[in-house]
Design a protein around this motif. Structure first.
Motif, PDB file in Angstrom:
ATOM      1  N   PRO A 166      -5.362   8.326  -6.028  1.00 51.68           N
ATOM      2  CA  PRO A 166      -5.542   8.566  -7.470  1.00 51.68           C
ATOM      3  C   PRO A 166      -4.820   9.842  -7.886  1.00 51.68           C
ATOM      4  O   PRO A 166      -5.022  10.906  -7.295  1.00 51.68           O
ATOM      5  CB  PRO A 166      -7.058   8.708  -7.617  1.00 51.68           C
ATOM      6  CG  PRO A 166      -7.622   7.997  -6.431  1.00 51.68           C
ATOM      7  CD  PRO A 166      -6.643   8.213  -5.316  1.00 51.68           C
ATOM      8  N   SER A 214      -1.343   5.018 -11.625  1.00 47.50           N
ATOM      9  CA  SER A 214      -2.448   4.127 -11.276  1.00 47.50           C
ATOM     10  C   SER A 214      -1.907   2.964 -10.479  1.00 47.50           C
ATOM     11  O   SER A 214      -0.714   2.668 -10.507  1.00 47.50           O
ATOM     12  CB  SER A 214      -3.146   3.625 -12.546  1.00 47.50           C
ATOM     13  OG  SER A 214      -2.217   3.005 -13.419  1.00 47.50           O
ATOM     14  N   ASP A 216      -7.509  -1.762  -7.393  1.00 47.93           N
ATOM     15  CA  ASP A 216      -8.053  -0.539  -6.817  1.00 47.93           C
ATOM     16  C   ASP A 216      -8.758  -0.769  -5.487  1.00 47.93           C
ATOM     17  O   ASP A 216      -9.026   0.189  -4.755  1.00 47.93           O
ATOM     18  CB  ASP A 216      -9.028   0.117  -7.806  1.00 47.93           C
ATOM     19  CG  ASP A 216      -8.316   1.043  -8.768  1.00 47.93           C
ATOM     20  OD1 ASP A 216      -7.170   1.417  -8.461  1.00 47.93           O
ATOM     21  OD2 ASP A 216      -8.889   1.360  -9.825  1.00 47.93           O
TER      22      ASP A 216
END
Length: 673
Positions: free
Chosen positions: A56, A61, A65
């Motif tokens: 991060p 980004s 995730d």
């Protein structure tokens, strides 16, 4: 820029400088349909790949995730004497941090590696390739700034621990690398577009994400190059488009390929369509020269020079050919580059890194692949089979049709040499860029079996009978003329080819023709092209005369030595470029003389035969010959040769069977015997 690095790098590295050296004793390449072995072998590129953390970071980004890492290829791979390779980054290694002064990975190679795996999946339908492409694109989009004033731009370098290096050593512009549009942004657009096309049927969520990131890249381009659309600049008196990415048709062409791919999936996307149309207009405006006039219809890569063409990054004409069916223009310029310039390139020594303006420097896989893709894309647009035959001759470079006369791509491992110097010296390192562009060529050849068979038969150094360059400093100098050696060959936009001759008013320079030049002239129709520094200001004239052995003198023309025009965006006053004399050389010419009527800064005299030739040896004493017509002429063929003559767009003019055949300027012929 990455593609303009020095080719011959030292292989003396400490053992701790990179991951453990790995031998590439790979199995034979996989079999395609019908049991035929593929040329495409992704093993070496897979070896270059590493898992890289995507931590991060403010402004960056990652897609998905749940996965904290992505994939990226190491920039270089240095070869040891035992045939193993060690993966290394760019610049110097700091042992304390494990960081390279440039970085381990870079956005340019991540982009293009993704394209390799996407195209491999499209060709061979192996899901593992699509999975690798996905992870490469995840890393690439992590490097893209996702918010703030620089949103859409891309960081160039990344370290192996995932940290970003925004300002590499040595400096690469822009600094920081994500502060403006760049070559790596253009290549990101290319990869995003091909990614959209590659994932559209199987992964709608990832496709939507890639489209979002493509629009983010367009945001950045609209703040920069696209925001200047319609603004024309001046380069030594020539109007050039002011809205190319980083001033380059080369960079812009790679972005256009991505835009074309994205429109295949989303044809209603008006933002992409508008960007494509405007960028293609700018690229087409960089077409230069023509039949018999340097650089023979090539698309110049950089608005900063009217006398510099380079092979690497040469996908601008391929982009025009790909875009033409969408926007309805640009094909004429693509045809000139593919069908007029390529034959002159091949008959004048092959895909040298640069014509600046004399052909020279190393030859690399990047430059070869760009030619192959340009020819195939243009052939797709015109339906001309002759361009496909040319593509096979170009692709023969990988199998031995190169200055070294050696195979430089290994289908058993997927490794490709990093370059071949003009003297045949081979750089046997095998970094990401060379590997990537070789594989793009192999994927294309695996799709075109006939081309692949021809290319693999071209295993020896071609013999060239093309343009000849006569150095002024070796000519006979009249009273007042003197040899000047510049402090550096590079002018900022072109290269002096060694020393040059300064001939003031009344001074003369005489070039006596030697055997090769005499033969070229004796065949008839050859033209003379003085290479001189045409000054910006008025500088008088120079008159050129051909001399025969019996004393006959034929005036070839008078050239202005100045008046090049406003310097504009170029780095140097005036332009160093060959200028054709209107009157062809009489067949009995033995010397060419110039008398200066002002200030003449003369570098070379280029002689261009009416028909230039490259001979590609085959086994058993046979060969393939390429004939490129720079003027209307007749081909004189030995008995037993057959083939075809083609127009520039690759359409067949007619058969070539023994004896003679007329060819018009801009046509080419390919014969076998």
């Amino acid at each position: 820029m990455l593609t303009r690095r020095t080719l011959l790098r030292s292989t003396v590295l400490a053992a701790a400088a990179a991951p453990t050296a790995t031998a590439l004793a790979a199995p034979a390449p996989p079999r395609g349909s019908g049991g035929r072995r593929r040329l495409t072998n992704l093993d070496h590129l897979r070896f270059l790949l590493a898992e890289v953390p995507l931590p991060p970071t403010d402004g960056h980004s990652r897609f998905d995730d749940s996965s904290p890492t992505g994939l990226a290829p190491w920039t270089y791979a240095d070869r040891a004497t035992d045939g193993t390779f060690t993966r290394v980054g760019g610049g110097d290694l700091d042992p304390a941090t494990g960081h390279w002064s440039q970085g381990a990975f870079n956005a340019d190679d991540i982009s293009r590696a993704a394209i390799v795996f996407l195209r491999a999946h499209a060709a061979f339908a192996e899901q593992a390739d699509l999975a690798v492409a996905r992870e490469l694109l995840r890393t690439l989009t992590y490097l893209q700034v996702d918010s703030g004033g620089h949103a859409g731009n891309v960081v160039l370098w990344q370290q192996s621990d995932g940290s970003l290096n925004r300002s590499a050593i040595p400096v690469e512009l822009p600094v920081p690398s994500d502060s403006d549009e760049s070559y790596w942004l253009a290549r990101t657009v290319w990869a995003l577009g091909e990614g959209i096309a590659g994932f559209a049927r199987t992964d709608p969520d990832f496709t939507a994400f890639l489209r979002e990131r493509l629009h983010l890249a367009l945001d950045a381009l609209e703040r920069a190059s696209l925001g200047r659309y319609g603004r024309w600049e001046v380069a030594d008196g020539v109007a050039v488009p002011g809205w190319l990415i980083a001033g380059g048709a080369d960079a812009t062409g790679e972005a256009v390929l991505g835009l074309v791919a994205a429109l295949q999936v989303f044809p209603e996307d008006s933002r992409v369509t508008e960007a494509l149309d405007r960028f293609a207009e700018g690229i087409a405006a960089m077409a230069s020269g023509g039949v018999g006039v340097w650089p023979f219809g090539a698309v110049l890569p950089w608005t900063g020079s009217q006398s510099f063409w380079h092979a690497w990054g040469g996908l601008a004409p391929a982009a025009l050919a790909a875009a033409a069916p969408v926007i309805g223009r640009g094909l004429e310029e693509a045809v000139a580059d593919a069908g007029v310039f390529t034959p002159q390139l091949l008959t004048s020594g092959g895909p040298h890194n640069a014509w600046s303006p004399v052909p020279g420097e190393a030859q690399i896989a990047y430059g070869v692949q760009c030619r192959v893709e340009t020819l195939l894309r243009t052939a797709d647009a015109t339906g001309g089979p002759g361009l496909r035959e040319l593509a096979a001759l170009v692709a023969g470079w990988f199998f031995g049709a190169n200055p070294a006369g050696q195979r430089v791509y290994d289908p058993a491992t997927g490794a490709t040499v990093d370059g071949i110097e003009p003297d045949g010296t081979v750089n046997r390192n095998s970094g990401a860029e060379s590997t990537i562009h070789a594989l793009l060529t192999m994927i294309a050849l695996d799709r075109e079996k006939k081309l692949a068979r021809t290319a693999q038969r071209l295993t020896a150094t071609p013999e060239h009978h093309g343009m000849q360059w006569l150095p002024a400093e070796e000519a006979q100098l009249g009273t007042g003329a003197e040899v000047i050696t510049p402090e550096t060959a590079w002018t900022g936009e072109s290269n002096w080819h060694g020393a040059y001759v300064l001939a003031p008013d009344g001074a003369s320079v005489r070039f006596d023709l030697e055997e090769g030049a005499l033969e070229a002239v004796a065949r008839g129709g050859a033209t003379a092209h003085p290479l001189f520094h045409r000054l910006a200001e008025e500088a008088g004239t120079a008159t050129w005369t051909a001399l025969a052995a019996d004393g006959t003198r034929t005036v070839l023309g008078t050239l202005e030595l100045g008046g090049a025009g406003e310097r504009g965006v170029t780095p140097w006053d005036g332009v160093l470029t060959p200028v054709r004399l209107d009157v062809p050389l009489p067949a009995r010419t033995v010397a060419v003389e110039v008398v200066s009527g002002g200030r003449l800064e003369l570098d070379e005299l280029m002689l261009l035969p009416a028909v230039t030739v490259a001979e590609f040896p085959l086994e058993h004493g046979r060969n393939v010959m390429l004939h490129a017509a720079s003027a209307d002429a007749e081909l004189s063929l030995v008995s037993g040769r057959t083939g075809s003559a083609y127009r520039a767009e690759g359409t067949r003019v007619g058969p070539v069977n023994h004896g003679r055949r007329s060819v018009l300027g801009g046509e080419f012929a390919i014969t076998r015997g």
